[in-house]
Each structure stands twice: as C-alpha cells, then as structure tokens.
Design a protein around this motif. Structure first.
Motif, mmCIF file in Angstrom:
data_model
loop_
_atom_site.group_PDB
_atom_site.id
_atom_site.type_symbol
_atom_site.label_atom_id
_atom_site.label_comp_id
_atom_site.label_asym_id
_atom_site.label_seq_id
_atom_site.Cartn_x
_atom_site.Cartn_y
_atom_site.Cartn_z
ATOM 1 N N ASP A 135 -13.376 0.583 -4.490
ATOM 2 C CA ASP A 135 -11.959 0.716 -4.841
ATOM 3 C C ASP A 135 -11.354 1.946 -4.163
ATOM 4 O O ASP A 135 -12.023 2.972 -3.985
ATOM 5 C CB ASP A 135 -11.791 0.883 -6.360
ATOM 6 C CG ASP A 135 -12.280 -0.323 -7.144
ATOM 7 O OD1 ASP A 135 -12.708 -1.311 -6.520
ATOM 8 O OD2 ASP A 135 -12.229 -0.271 -8.390
ATOM 9 N N ASN A 136 -10.072 1.831 -3.817
ATOM 10 C CA ASN A 136 -9.290 2.985 -3.347
ATOM 11 C C ASN A 136 -9.964 3.731 -2.194
ATOM 12 O O ASN A 136 -10.015 4.961 -2.182
ATOM 13 C CB ASN A 136 -9.043 3.954 -4.509
ATOM 14 C CG ASN A 136 -8.436 3.273 -5.717
ATOM 15 O OD1 ASN A 136 -7.513 2.465 -5.590
ATOM 16 N ND2 ASN A 136 -8.952 3.568 -6.891
ATOM 17 N N SER A 137 -10.462 2.975 -1.209
ATOM 18 C CA SER A 137 -11.222 3.609 -0.130
ATOM 19 C C SER A 137 -10.601 3.446 1.251
ATOM 20 O O SER A 137 -11.117 4.005 2.223
ATOM 21 C CB SER A 137 -12.652 3.035 -0.097
ATOM 22 O OG SER A 137 -12.623 1.627 0.095
ATOM 23 N N VAL A 138 -9.490 2.713 1.364
ATOM 24 C CA VAL A 138 -8.926 2.371 2.668
ATOM 25 C C VAL A 138 -7.447 2.757 2.703
ATOM 26 O O VAL A 138 -6.718 2.557 1.731
ATOM 27 C CB VAL A 138 -9.080 0.851 2.936
ATOM 28 C CG1 VAL A 138 -8.384 0.451 4.217
ATOM 29 C CG2 VAL A 138 -10.553 0.475 2.983
ATOM 30 N N ASP A 139 -7.015 3.310 3.822
ATOM 31 C CA ASP A 139 -5.598 3.668 3.982
ATOM 32 C C ASP A 139 -4.744 2.504 4.471
ATOM 33 O O ASP A 139 -3.590 2.357 4.057
ATOM 34 C CB ASP A 139 -5.459 4.825 4.989
ATOM 35 C CG ASP A 139 -6.083 6.101 4.476
ATOM 36 O OD1 ASP A 139 -5.549 6.669 3.501
ATOM 37 O OD2 ASP A 139 -7.106 6.528 5.046
ATOM 38 N N VAL A 140 -5.290 1.697 5.379
ATOM 39 C CA VAL A 140 -4.522 0.609 5.979
ATOM 40 C C VAL A 140 -5.405 -0.622 6.125
ATOM 41 O O VAL A 140 -6.553 -0.525 6.578
ATOM 42 C CB VAL A 140 -3.981 0.993 7.376
ATOM 43 C CG1 VAL A 140 -3.083 -0.115 7.937
ATOM 44 C CG2 VAL A 140 -3.226 2.314 7.330
ATOM 45 N N ILE A 141 -4.880 -1.780 5.729
ATOM 46 C CA ILE A 141 -5.546 -3.054 5.977
ATOM 47 C C ILE A 141 -4.759 -3.810 7.031
ATOM 48 O O ILE A 141 -3.537 -3.986 6.910
ATOM 49 C CB ILE A 141 -5.668 -3.892 4.693
ATOM 50 C CG1 ILE A 141 -6.777 -3.325 3.814
ATOM 51 C CG2 ILE A 141 -5.939 -5.359 5.022
ATOM 52 C CD1 ILE A 141 -6.997 -4.078 2.527
ATOM 53 N N ILE A 142 -5.475 -4.246 8.084
ATOM 54 C CA ILE A 142 -4.871 -5.093 9.097
ATOM 55 C C ILE A 142 -5.631 -6.418 9.121
ATOM 56 O O ILE A 142 -6.727 -6.544 8.561
ATOM 57 C CB ILE A 142 -4.893 -4.449 10.493
ATOM 58 C CG1 ILE A 142 -6.329 -4.194 10.967
ATOM 59 C CG2 ILE A 142 -4.100 -3.141 10.500
ATOM 60 C CD1 ILE A 142 -6.437 -3.729 12.405
ATOM 61 N N SER A 143 -5.056 -7.413 9.756
ATOM 62 C CA SER A 143 -5.708 -8.702 9.932
ATOM 63 C C SER A 143 -4.900 -9.473 10.954
ATOM 64 O O SER A 143 -3.695 -9.247 11.102
ATOM 65 C CB SER A 143 -5.782 -9.459 8.597
ATOM 66 O OG SER A 143 -6.513 -10.669 8.741
ATOM 67 N N ASN A 144 -5.561 -10.389 11.657
ATOM 68 C CA ASN A 144 -4.885 -11.094 12.739
ATOM 69 C C ASN A 144 -5.161 -12.588 12.631
ATOM 70 O O ASN A 144 -6.175 -13.074 13.117
ATOM 71 C CB ASN A 144 -5.347 -10.545 14.095
ATOM 72 C CG ASN A 144 -4.397 -10.911 15.224
ATOM 73 O OD1 ASN A 144 -3.554 -11.791 15.086
ATOM 74 N ND2 ASN A 144 -4.535 -10.229 16.347
ATOM 75 N N CYS A 145 -4.266 -13.296 11.962
ATOM 76 C CA CYS A 145 -4.351 -14.752 11.865
ATOM 77 C C CYS A 145 -5.641 -15.188 11.180
ATOM 78 O O CYS A 145 -6.335 -16.084 11.656
ATOM 79 C CB CYS A 145 -4.246 -15.384 13.254
ATOM 80 S SG CYS A 145 -3.813 -17.141 13.243
ATOM 81 N N VAL A 146 -5.963 -14.561 10.046
ATOM 82 C CA VAL A 146 -7.196 -14.873 9.323
ATOM 83 C C VAL A 146 -6.930 -15.225 7.865
ATOM 84 O O VAL A 146 -7.547 -16.147 7.320
ATOM 85 C CB VAL A 146 -8.191 -13.692 9.409
ATOM 86 C CG1 VAL A 146 -9.377 -13.910 8.476
ATOM 87 C CG2 VAL A 146 -8.677 -13.522 10.839
ATOM 88 N N VAL B 26 -9.060 -2.375 -2.666
ATOM 89 C CA VAL B 26 -9.713 -1.393 -1.792
ATOM 90 C C VAL B 26 -8.729 -0.409 -1.171
ATOM 91 O O VAL B 26 -9.135 0.647 -0.684
ATOM 92 C CB VAL B 26 -10.537 -2.081 -0.685
ATOM 93 C CG1 VAL B 26 -11.608 -2.966 -1.296
ATOM 94 C CG2 VAL B 26 -9.658 -2.859 0.275
ATOM 95 N N LEU B 27 -7.437 -0.730 -1.192
ATOM 96 C CA LEU B 27 -6.454 0.209 -0.660
ATOM 97 C C LEU B 27 -6.287 1.411 -1.593
ATOM 98 O O LEU B 27 -6.297 1.276 -2.814
ATOM 99 C CB LEU B 27 -5.102 -0.465 -0.478
ATOM 100 C CG LEU B 27 -4.897 -1.284 0.806
ATOM 101 C CD1 LEU B 27 -3.585 -2.037 0.737
ATOM 102 C CD2 LEU B 27 -4.927 -0.388 2.039
ATOM 103 N N LYS B 28 -6.109 2.573 -1.003
ATOM 104 C CA LYS B 28 -5.775 3.756 -1.786
ATOM 105 C C LYS B 28 -4.334 3.642 -2.291
ATOM 106 O O LYS B 28 -3.525 2.914 -1.706
ATOM 107 C CB LYS B 28 -5.895 5.007 -0.910
ATOM 108 C CG LYS B 28 -7.272 5.251 -0.322
ATOM 109 C CD LYS B 28 -7.254 6.442 0.630
ATOM 110 C CE LYS B 28 -8.601 6.650 1.304
ATOM 111 N NZ LYS B 28 -8.580 7.781 2.272
#
Length: 290
Positions: A143-154, A171-173
């Motif tokens: 939990d709360n471990s990531v600053d940015v989530i990206i993804s590309n057509c998934v 998981v985002l902060k």
C-alpha cells in the motif's frame, strides 16, 4: 469469460514477444504487423528522441495505443509503476525521467514479455528498473508505495477493471497520480462486438465508455478525473486492426466509426484527510461549564 480472455491475451502477448527478433511490432496482442496492418493503433507513438534512448527491441515490442510517458508528469526521485509493461519501453523511458534516485517498476503476467523486458533492461544498463511477474488485478506491491501509475493499452484487456482500479488506488501514495493511455468508446457499441473474444485481445471489445471509465475511477476513490482523446478511429482504421485479428471487417468497421479512440486518462488519489480535534478549554468551575 474472464479466464478465457486472460489466457488468450497471455498467449498472444507471448507470441508477440517471440516475434520481436523477426517481423517486429504487433498491435494489442494481434498478429504481427506488416505494411499498414496495425498502424492506426500503434504507429507514430514515440518520437525519434525517445526511440534513441532505449534498445530497439523495446520499441519493436510496444503493443500500446498511446505514449503515457510523454503525457504523464514524472519527477526525479519518484516511484513509477507500469501496468502491463510488455517489452519495457515505457518503464525504461520512465526510469530516465525519475533518475537514479527514483525507481521504475514494470508488471506483466507473460513470461516471454518479462524475459524480453529484462534483456532490454540489461542492454539499456538501467539500474533503477525492476520487472515484476503478476496480474494487474493483484499488484505485488505494498500500500501507498508508488507515486505514479502508467499503462499503455492494457487496462481495457482486463475482465475485472474495477479490481484493477482499486489495486491502482491501493498502491498509490496519497496525492499519487494515475496516468494511462487506453482505448475508450463513445456512443452505443453492439453486443456482437462486446462478446467477440478476439476483439478483446485486439483492444476493442473490452474498452470502457468514457463516462463509465470516469465512474469506475470515482468509485475506486480517485478525484480530478480527466479523459483526453489522443486518436479517434475511423472505418478505414477499423478494417486494418480487425483484419489483423482475422475478422471480417465488412460489417463491423462501419459500427466503430468515431466510437473508438485512444485517450489519455488521468486521475489523482486524494491526500489523506487529517481530522483536527479541538481540545476543550479546561473547566474553571461550575458556572463556566454550564
């Protein structure tokens, strides 16, 4: 249907990874592109300056519909997670932007893609990159471990998008950003298209309507939700990516005119609410406490 879709996507992405050394890119798990086969979705997503920053195999293995790294705000020292990272192109580009004090994770469920991504990581000499095996419905990070989530057509390939978005939120902060490229729809889509399993692997049948995407993000807890179209598909585009799936496009292509588009989807996990409790003044006697 969810299991069937997952196995089909895994099989097609695995085949795409193995083809990289041969015929090159494919689109969203479809057969390998030749000529203009999948250009409406996958062509011209990365500029030359980006292409020069990464191994060629990472570019050839790109199965996306956009370029989230060009639109997402990434800062030195941040932690980035790419959902469905494939050959690793967006992870490697993100790693350069967050710098040596940051970290870039890629998550993929396909062994062949993970092997290719790790090879590209070694070729790029990227030390702040880690590729994880897993499903985007069950992210193997705390939990709360990531600053940015990206993804590309998934995300559109998942049969349980609500679970994906809840996991992303988890998981985002607080204050973290959701910044993905995805295929979305506008207007009515026929049940035949929605039920076609091959079209799931082709990034079409599983695409959410733009208003439904917004609702699901809000339900997961996100705020400041925006959906920005980046490429709108026309019948001639549809004929190409449908034909790549071995589907007769004659009847289906007109039904997608202007209804399917690549879009950049962004949202923010709100900052934690801090509840301030005002202490009561000490009582000075019976009269003041009444």
């Amino acid at each position: 249907m969810g299991t069937d879709i997952k196995e089909l996507v895994k099989e097609k992405y695995g085949q795409a990874a193995l083809r990289v050394k041969g015929t090159g890119s494919s689109c969203c798990g479809a057969t390998a592109a030749s000529g203009f086969g999948c250009d409406p979705i996958t062509s011209n997503l990365y500029d030359r300056s980006q292409a020069r920053q990464i191994p060629e195999d990472a570019l050839l293995a790109s199965l996306g519909c956009g370029n989230p790294t060009a639109l997402a705000e990434l800062n030195p020292g941040e932690v980035v997670l790419d959902l469905g990272s494939g050959g690793g192109i967006d992870v490697l580009l993100s790693a350069k932007r967050v710098g040596p004090t940051g970290r870039a994770y890629g998550l993929d469920m396909t062994d062949e893609m993970l092997a290719l991504a790790n090879q590209n990581k070694r070729n790029a000499g990227a030390e702040n990159v880690e590729f994880l095996k897993g499903e985007i419905e069950h992210i193997p990070l705390p939990d709360n471990s990531v600053d940015v989530i990206i993804s590309n057509c998934v995300i559109n390939l998942s049969a349980d998008k609500d679970r994906v978005l809840r996991e992303a939120f988890r998981v985002l902060k607080p204050g973290g950003r959701f910044a993905v490229s995805d295929v979305v729809t506008r207007g009515e889509i026929t049940p035949e298209i929605r039920r076609n399993v091959l079209l799931w692997a082709g990034c079409v049948a599983g695409a959410l309507a733009d208003n439904e995407y917004q609702e699901k993000l809000a339900s997961a807890g996100f705020e400041q939700i925006q959906i920005e179209p980046t490429r709108i598909y026309r019948p001639e585009d549809a004929r190409e990516f449908l034909a790549a799936e071995g589907i007769d496009a004659g009847e289906i292509a007109p039904q997608v005119d202007g209804k399917f588009m690549s879009a950049f989807v962004r949202a923010v996990k709100p900052l934690a609410q801090v509840r301030l409790v005002q202490a009561k003044e000490p009582c000075c006697g019976a009269d003041c406490c009444q």
